[in-house]
Design a protein around this motif. Structure first.
Motif, short mmCIF file in Angstrom:
data_model
loop_
_atom_site.label_atom_id
_atom_site.label_comp_id
_atom_site.label_asym_id
_atom_site.label_seq_id
_atom_site.Cartn_x
_atom_site.Cartn_y
_atom_site.Cartn_z
N GLU A 1 0.72 -1.19 0.22
CA GLU A 1 -0.01 0.10 -0.08
C GLU A 1 0.81 1.29 0.01
O GLU A 1 0.48 2.33 -0.42
N HIS A 2 2.11 1.09 0.53
CA HIS A 2 3.02 2.31 0.42
C HIS A 2 3.92 2.24 -0.70
O HIS A 2 4.84 3.05 -0.74
N GLY A 3 3.52 1.57 -1.55
CA GLY A 3 4.54 1.46 -2.71
C GLY A 3 5.67 0.75 -2.66
O GLY A 3 6.81 1.03 -3.61
N ILE A 4 5.70 -0.04 -1.80
CA ILE A 4 7.05 -0.88 -1.51
C ILE A 4 7.18 -2.18 -2.21
O ILE A 4 6.36 -2.74 -2.07
N THR A 5 8.42 -2.56 -2.76
CA THR A 5 8.35 -3.68 -3.61
C THR A 5 8.61 -4.73 -2.76
O THR A 5 9.93 -4.67 -1.89
N VAL A 6 8.16 -5.77 -2.60
CA VAL A 6 8.16 -6.91 -1.45
C VAL A 6 8.96 -8.28 -2.46
O VAL A 6 8.24 -8.59 -3.48
N VAL A 7 9.82 -8.71 -1.83
CA VAL A 7 10.45 -9.85 -2.55
C VAL A 7 10.68 -10.92 -1.40
O VAL A 7 11.06 -10.61 0.05
N GLY A 8 10.31 -12.13 -1.57
CA GLY A 8 10.19 -13.26 -0.57
C GLY A 8 10.15 -14.46 -1.16
O GLY A 8 10.38 -14.70 -2.55
N CYS A 9 10.07 -15.58 -0.44
CA CYS A 9 10.22 -16.90 -0.69
C CYS A 9 8.73 -17.24 -0.75
O CYS A 9 7.96 -16.96 0.05
N LEU A 10 8.52 -18.63 -1.69
CA LEU A 10 7.33 -19.35 -1.62
C LEU A 10 7.42 -20.78 -1.42
O LEU A 10 8.44 -21.08 -2.03
N ARG A 11 6.60 -21.37 -0.97
CA ARG A 11 6.59 -22.74 -0.86
C ARG A 11 6.48 -23.69 -2.28
O ARG A 11 5.72 -22.86 -3.27
N LYS A 12 6.90 -24.66 -2.63
CA LYS A 12 6.61 -25.43 -3.78
C LYS A 12 5.20 -25.73 -4.02
O LYS A 12 4.77 -26.02 -5.27
N ASP A 13 4.51 -25.56 -2.90
CA ASP A 13 3.02 -26.12 -3.00
C ASP A 13 2.05 -24.75 -2.83
O ASP A 13 1.03 -24.68 -2.40
N ALA A 14 2.64 -23.44 -3.13
CA ALA A 14 2.20 -22.27 -3.04
C ALA A 14 0.68 -22.18 -3.97
O ALA A 14 0.62 -22.97 -5.07
N ALA A 15 -0.30 -21.56 -3.43
CA ALA A 15 -1.61 -21.49 -4.06
C ALA A 15 -1.47 -20.50 -5.16
O ALA A 15 -2.34 -19.54 -5.07
#
Length: 244
Positions: A20-34
């Motif tokens: 909402e504040h315009g920040i780019t978010v980088v992260g990890c996801l699980r292999k079974d992510a929906a």
């Protein structure tokens, strides 16, 4: 501004306020992510809200196992350029509330799945940002595990802050001292034949080498009048390596 986090923080209460504040978010996801695919653009939509998530459900595990679609990207990781084998595609996820860019990285221990809320970001930018986070995490590990930051028995707030600053300064001075030295001058793998001989020196290795050098300098100053025999000096060096 970019925010980089591991899989534990890839959750709606953390991600949505940043977006909402315009920040780019980088992260990890699980292999079974929906995941969902990106919905097709309808020229003449009917009544109701337009579809936000696609109908199909892409599988990260299946895409990582598929032999086609891989490309090589050169990225700076830990101060040097490394060639990474990657895949990238757009998808939607309810946690992010819209479209994200997914990056699959083929690693020796298994694939890694990165997500980025800025779909215009390149694969190189996403991998570089996540690698920088890993470097910062390693520094925190060394400051806490090697120097014992956070273990001081002090109940005063400002004293605890001073202890943290002291540990950070000691960490920085050790890295500065070891910067011009070669790896052979900082490590002694003879005592641990099970270890990898060409492994780069850790911060603990640098700290141990600095302690050894300091004790040797002190002993040299005490024996300038009458130099010790070489057999005694060799014995002292072995004792010093055991002591530190």
């Amino acid at each position: 501004m970019w925010a980089v986090a591991d899989g534990a923080y890839t959750a709606m209460p953390f991600v949505r306020p940043l977006m909402e504040h315009g920040i780019t978010v980088v992260g990890c996801l699980r292999k079974d992510a929906a995941l969902h695919d990106v919905p097709a653009v309808v020229q003449n939509p009917g009544r109701g809200r337009p579809r936000k998530y696609g109908v199909n459900r892409p599988s990260l595990a299946k895409r990582a196992a598929h032999p086609q679609g891989w490309t090589e990207v050169t990225c700076p990781v830990s101060g040097k350029d490394v060639v990474k084998t990657t895949k990238t595609f757009l998808a939607t996820h309810e946690t992010f509330g819209g479209t994200i860019r997914m990056v699959i990285i083929k690693e020796g221990h298994g694939p890694q799945f990165l997500s980025c809320t800025n779909i215009n970001s390149t694969v190189r930018e996403i991998i570089e940002a996540f690698a920088d986070r890993s470097t910062i995490e390693q520094v925190f590990h060394d400051v806490k595990e090697v120097w014992g930051a956070g273990q001081q028995q002090d109940r005063n707030l400002w004293s605890n802050i001073g202890c943290w600053h002291l540990n950070l300064r000691l960490f920085t001075l050790t890295e500065l001292w070891a910067w011009p030295l070669k790896a052979q001058q900082l490590t002694q793998r003879n005592d641990s034949p099970w270890d990898t001989a060409d492994r780069r020196p850790s911060h603990a290795d640098k700290r141990k080498a600095l302690q050894t050098q300091g004790l040797l300098n002190e002993l040299s100053q005490q024996t300038t009048a009458a130099p010790l025999p070489q057999i005694i000096r060799n014995l002292l060096q072995r004792l010093l390596r055991l002591a530190v």
